[in-house]
Design a protein around this motif. Structure first.
Motif, PDB file in Angstrom:
ATOM      1  N   ILE A  31       9.646  48.398  -4.371  1.00 51.34           N
ATOM      2  CA  ILE A  31       9.037  49.579  -5.006  1.00 51.34           C
ATOM      3  C   ILE A  31       7.575  49.297  -5.350  1.00 51.34           C
ATOM      4  CG2 ILE A  31       9.108  51.051  -7.058  1.00 51.34           C
ATOM      5  CD1 ILE A  31      12.177  50.541  -7.076  1.00 51.34           C
ATOM      6  N   ALA A  32       7.332  48.099  -5.878  1.00 52.04           N
ATOM      7  CA  ALA A  32       5.965  47.731  -6.240  1.00 52.04           C
ATOM      8  C   ALA A  32       5.044  47.859  -5.035  1.00 52.04           C
ATOM      9  CB  ALA A  32       5.950  46.304  -6.794  1.00 52.04           C
ATOM     10  N   GLU A  33       5.534  47.397  -3.899  1.00 49.58           N
ATOM     11  CA  GLU A  33       4.733  47.471  -2.668  1.00 49.58           C
ATOM     12  C   GLU A  33       4.559  48.926  -2.217  1.00 49.58           C
ATOM     13  OE1 GLU A  33       2.670  46.403   0.754  1.00 49.58           O
ATOM     14  OE2 GLU A  33       3.153  45.190  -1.002  1.00 49.58           O
ATOM     15  N   LEU A  34       5.636  49.694  -2.316  1.00 45.10           N
ATOM     16  CA  LEU A  34       5.613  51.072  -1.807  1.00 45.10           C
ATOM     17  C   LEU A  34       4.691  51.981  -2.598  1.00 45.10           C
ATOM     18  CD1 LEU A  34       9.382  51.752  -1.039  1.00 45.10           C
ATOM     19  CD2 LEU A  34       7.517  51.689   0.593  1.00 45.10           C
TER      20      LEU A  34
ATOM     21  N   LEU B 170       0.227  58.123  -4.345  1.00 44.96           N
ATOM     22  CA  LEU B 170      -0.569  58.728  -3.270  1.00 44.96           C
ATOM     23  C   LEU B 170      -1.457  57.694  -2.599  1.00 44.96           C
ATOM     24  CD1 LEU B 170      -1.848  62.233  -4.472  1.00 44.96           C
ATOM     25  CD2 LEU B 170      -0.548  61.700  -2.415  1.00 44.96           C
ATOM     26  N   ARG B 171      -2.061  56.829  -3.413  1.00 38.47           N
ATOM     27  CA  ARG B 171      -2.944  55.801  -2.832  1.00 38.47           C
ATOM     28  C   ARG B 171      -2.151  54.870  -1.928  1.00 38.47           C
ATOM     29  NH1 ARG B 171      -5.554  55.897  -7.863  1.00 38.47           N
ATOM     30  NH2 ARG B 171      -4.252  54.193  -8.665  1.00 38.47           N
ATOM     31  N   ALA B 172      -0.950  54.469  -2.380  1.00 35.86           N
ATOM     32  CA  ALA B 172      -0.137  53.549  -1.579  1.00 35.86           C
ATOM     33  C   ALA B 172       0.286  54.210  -0.260  1.00 35.86           C
ATOM     34  CB  ALA B 172       1.098  53.109  -2.371  1.00 35.86           C
ATOM     35  N   VAL B 173       0.649  55.489  -0.343  1.00 37.62           N
ATOM     36  CA  VAL B 173       1.069  56.196   0.877  1.00 37.62           C
ATOM     37  C   VAL B 173      -0.103  56.346   1.836  1.00 37.62           C
ATOM     38  CG1 VAL B 173       1.849  58.416   1.762  1.00 37.62           C
ATOM     39  CG2 VAL B 173       2.956  57.416  -0.218  1.00 37.62           C
ATOM     40  N   GLU B 174      -1.246  56.709   1.290  1.00 38.43           N
ATOM     41  CA  GLU B 174      -2.424  56.869   2.147  1.00 38.43           C
ATOM     42  C   GLU B 174      -2.781  55.543   2.806  1.00 38.43           C
ATOM     43  OE1 GLU B 174      -4.415  60.687  -0.127  1.00 38.43           O
ATOM     44  OE2 GLU B 174      -5.316  58.720  -0.370  1.00 38.43           O
ATOM     45  N   ARG B 175      -2.622  54.461   2.071  1.00 36.84           N
ATOM     46  CA  ARG B 175      -2.900  53.134   2.629  1.00 36.84           C
ATOM     47  C   ARG B 175      -1.911  52.839   3.777  1.00 36.84           C
ATOM     48  NH1 ARG B 175      -0.665  49.130  -1.227  1.00 36.84           N
ATOM     49  NH2 ARG B 175       1.162  49.786  -0.084  1.00 36.84           N
ATOM     50  N   LEU B 177      -0.195  54.984   5.577  1.00 40.84           N
ATOM     51  CA  LEU B 177      -0.429  55.871   6.723  1.00 40.84           C
ATOM     52  C   LEU B 177      -1.652  55.424   7.516  1.00 40.84           C
ATOM     53  CD1 LEU B 177       0.339  59.368   5.163  1.00 40.84           C
ATOM     54  CD2 LEU B 177       1.723  58.100   6.811  1.00 40.84           C
ATOM     55  N   GLN B 178      -2.654  54.940   6.814  1.00 41.46           N
ATOM     56  CA  GLN B 178      -3.850  54.478   7.513  1.00 41.46           C
ATOM     57  C   GLN B 178      -3.521  53.277   8.395  1.00 41.46           C
ATOM     58  OE1 GLN B 178      -7.402  54.085   5.223  1.00 41.46           O
ATOM     59  NE2 GLN B 178      -8.499  53.030   6.840  1.00 41.46           N
ATOM     60  N   VAL B 179      -2.730  52.358   7.851  1.00 40.81           N
ATOM     61  CA  VAL B 179      -2.342  51.175   8.634  1.00 40.81           C
ATOM     62  C   VAL B 179      -1.549  51.610   9.866  1.00 40.81           C
ATOM     63  CG1 VAL B 179      -0.873  49.124   8.622  1.00 40.81           C
ATOM     64  CG2 VAL B 179      -2.396  49.573   6.702  1.00 40.81           C
ATOM     65  N   ILE B 180      -0.629  52.545   9.659  1.00 39.45           N
ATOM     66  CA  ILE B 180       0.200  53.004  10.779  1.00 39.45           C
ATOM     67  C   ILE B 180      -0.656  53.710  11.827  1.00 39.45           C
ATOM     68  CG2 ILE B 180       2.058  54.584  11.431  1.00 39.45           C
ATOM     69  CD1 ILE B 180       3.307  54.003   8.660  1.00 39.45           C
ATOM     70  N   ASP B 181      -1.581  54.571  11.370  1.00 38.86           N
ATOM     71  CA  ASP B 181      -2.434  55.280  12.325  1.00 38.86           C
ATOM     72  C   ASP B 181      -3.324  54.316  13.097  1.00 38.86           C
ATOM     73  OD1 ASP B 181      -1.578  57.909  12.144  1.00 38.86           O
ATOM     74  OD2 ASP B 181      -2.751  58.287  10.345  1.00 38.86           O
ATOM     75  N   GLU B 182      -3.801  53.290  12.419  1.00 35.39           N
ATOM     76  CA  GLU B 182      -4.620  52.298  13.124  1.00 35.39           C
ATOM     77  C   GLU B 182      -3.775  51.561  14.160  1.00 35.39           C
ATOM     78  OE1 GLU B 182      -7.713  51.637   9.406  1.00 35.39           O
ATOM     79  OE2 GLU B 182      -6.384  49.997  10.009  1.00 35.39           O
ATOM     80  N   ALA B 183      -2.527  51.281  13.778  1.00 39.55           N
ATOM     81  CA  ALA B 183      -1.629  50.625  14.735  1.00 39.55           C
ATOM     82  C   ALA B 183      -1.379  51.528  15.938  1.00 39.55           C
ATOM     83  CB  ALA B 183      -0.305  50.272  14.045  1.00 39.55           C
ATOM     84  N   LEU B 184      -1.158  52.825  15.683  1.00 38.34           N
ATOM     85  CA  LEU B 184      -0.939  53.770  16.782  1.00 38.34           C
ATOM     86  C   LEU B 184      -2.130  53.795  17.726  1.00 38.34           C
ATOM     87  CD1 LEU B 184       0.738  56.766  14.875  1.00 38.34           C
ATOM     88  CD2 LEU B 184       1.787  55.382  16.675  1.00 38.34           C
ATOM     89  N   ALA B 185      -3.329  53.799  17.151  1.00 36.20           N
ATOM     90  CA  ALA B 185      -4.531  53.837  17.984  1.00 36.20           C
ATOM     91  C   ALA B 185      -4.605  52.590  18.861  1.00 36.20           C
ATOM     92  CB  ALA B 185      -5.776  53.953  17.107  1.00 36.20           C
ATOM     93  N   GLU B 186      -4.266  51.434  18.282  1.00 31.17           N
ATOM     94  CA  GLU B 186      -4.301  50.190  19.059  1.00 31.17           C
ATOM     95  C   GLU B 186      -3.245  50.198  20.166  1.00 31.17           C
ATOM     96  OE1 GLU B 186      -6.408  47.425  18.815  1.00 31.17           O
ATOM     97  OE2 GLU B 186      -7.531  48.924  17.691  1.00 31.17           O
ATOM     98  N   ILE B 187      -2.066  50.727  19.839  1.00 29.87           N
ATOM     99  CA  ILE B 187      -0.990  50.774  20.846  1.00 29.87           C
ATOM    100  C   ILE B 187      -1.387  51.700  21.994  1.00 29.87           C
ATOM    101  CG2 ILE B 187       1.419  51.408  21.252  1.00 29.87           C
ATOM    102  CD1 ILE B 187       1.849  50.757  18.208  1.00 29.87           C
ATOM    103  N   ARG B 188      -2.014  52.824  21.631  1.00 26.17           N
ATOM    104  CA  ARG B 188      -2.447  53.756  22.696  1.00 26.17           C
ATOM    105  C   ARG B 188      -3.484  53.102  23.602  1.00 26.17           C
ATOM    106  NH1 ARG B 188      -2.833  57.546  18.237  1.00 26.17           N
ATOM    107  NH2 ARG B 188      -0.877  58.699  18.146  1.00 26.17           N
TER     108      ARG B 188
END
Lengths: 59, 224
Positions: A31-34, B170-175, B177-188
């Motif tokens: 949770i902390a990470e998420l 929100l900050r954690a989710v945005e972080r 999603l950014q990592v995932i989107d960067e990964a997607l770009a690299e995979i493409r």
């Protein structure tokens, strides 16, 4: 009041931790990470959420 | 042990994470304290109710079966969403995404992300068009299109409720999603060099799935 309504009365941080830990089964470290908080904060938020929910539900 | 001390330890007690000595002390206290026993009983009832609530936001449609069929058999990659709770969260794709993020920093390339990639990586309103998206017919075009639709719907739902989420969430989710989107770009980019690569195609699909799961998780948090 049922549990789902009671959960809506929680502050957002406590509600998020309660859902992740007690509904979804995540561990505090996960949770902390998420949600971007310290593990201790997750534990404190869970304690707060459970206490507030018990207070609301026994009224 | 006082009642205040007992109350502080009740969470760990019912979660089974209390050390042996404190466990024994608390059990002794509970045996002689009606008020704390009542607290324990209420807490256990609360947890029983919580565990009976639905555990996952049900997606309107699980895209993976169709995608898996199009991609065919797969060998080395473990699906990232299998397994209990978070044990299925990270292994293949997020580890790859995290590794890519680290690689970006290590190579000093973070400042070279294009505007398109940056826009695609900006959550939750940035998914107008995936970075590096090449609209060519075929299995992966179909996969990209379907996942783009799924993530767009989730992002729209999330956008309407973002004020209900804690800022740190929100900050954690945005972080993430950014990592995932960067990964997607690299995979493409890698797929552009080797379009028929089975592992790369699977990695692209499973990384998309990871993004959908991330959005479902946070959208659920905003609804409860």
């Amino acid at each position: 009041m049922d549990l789902e309504k009671a959960m809506q009365t929680l502050p957002p941080g406590a509600r998020a931790v309660f859902v992740l830990h007690d509904v979804e089964g995540y561990k505090h470290e996960e949770i902390a990470e998420l949600i971007g908080v310290a593990t201790g904060t997750s534990k404190a938020q869970l304690h707060r959420a459970r206490r507030l929910l018990r207070e609301v539900l026994v009224r | 042990m006082t009642c205040s001390e007992a109350e502080l330890r009740l969470d760990d007690f019912v979660d089974g994470t209390l050390g042996e000595r404190e466990f024994q002390e608390l059990e002794l206290h509970l045996a002689g304290c009606d008020a704390c026993r009542r607290q324990e009983r209420d807490l256990r009832e609360l947890l029983e109710q919580a565990s009976a609530l639905p555990r996952e936001l049900s997606p309107s449609r699980d895209l993976w079966p169709d995608v898996a069929e199009r991609l065919g058999p797969r060998s080395a990659f473990r699906l990232p969403w299998r397994g209990p709770a978070l044990s299925g969260w990270l292994p293949a794709t997020l580890a790859a995404a995290a590794a890519l993020a680290v690689a970006f920093v290590w190579l000093g390339r973070a400042d070279r992300i294009t505007d398109d990639q940056r826009q695609a990586a900006t959550a939750p309103s940035g998914l107008a068009r995936p970075a590096g998206f090449s609209p060519e017919p075929g299995a992966m075009f179909e996969t990209e299109r379907e996942y783009a639709q799924a993530t767009s719907a989730l992002l729209a739902a999330l956008e309407q409720r973002r004020e209900l989420l804690a800022p740190e969430t929100l900050r954690a989710v945005e972080r993430d999603l950014q990592v995932i989107d960067e990964a997607l770009a690299e995979i493409r980019k890698a797929l552009a060099q080797d379009p028929d690569s089975g592992p790369l195609n699977h990695l692209l699909a499973s990384t998309h799935q990871k993004k959908v799961k991330t959005l479902q998780r946070v959208e659920k948090l905003s609804r409860i």
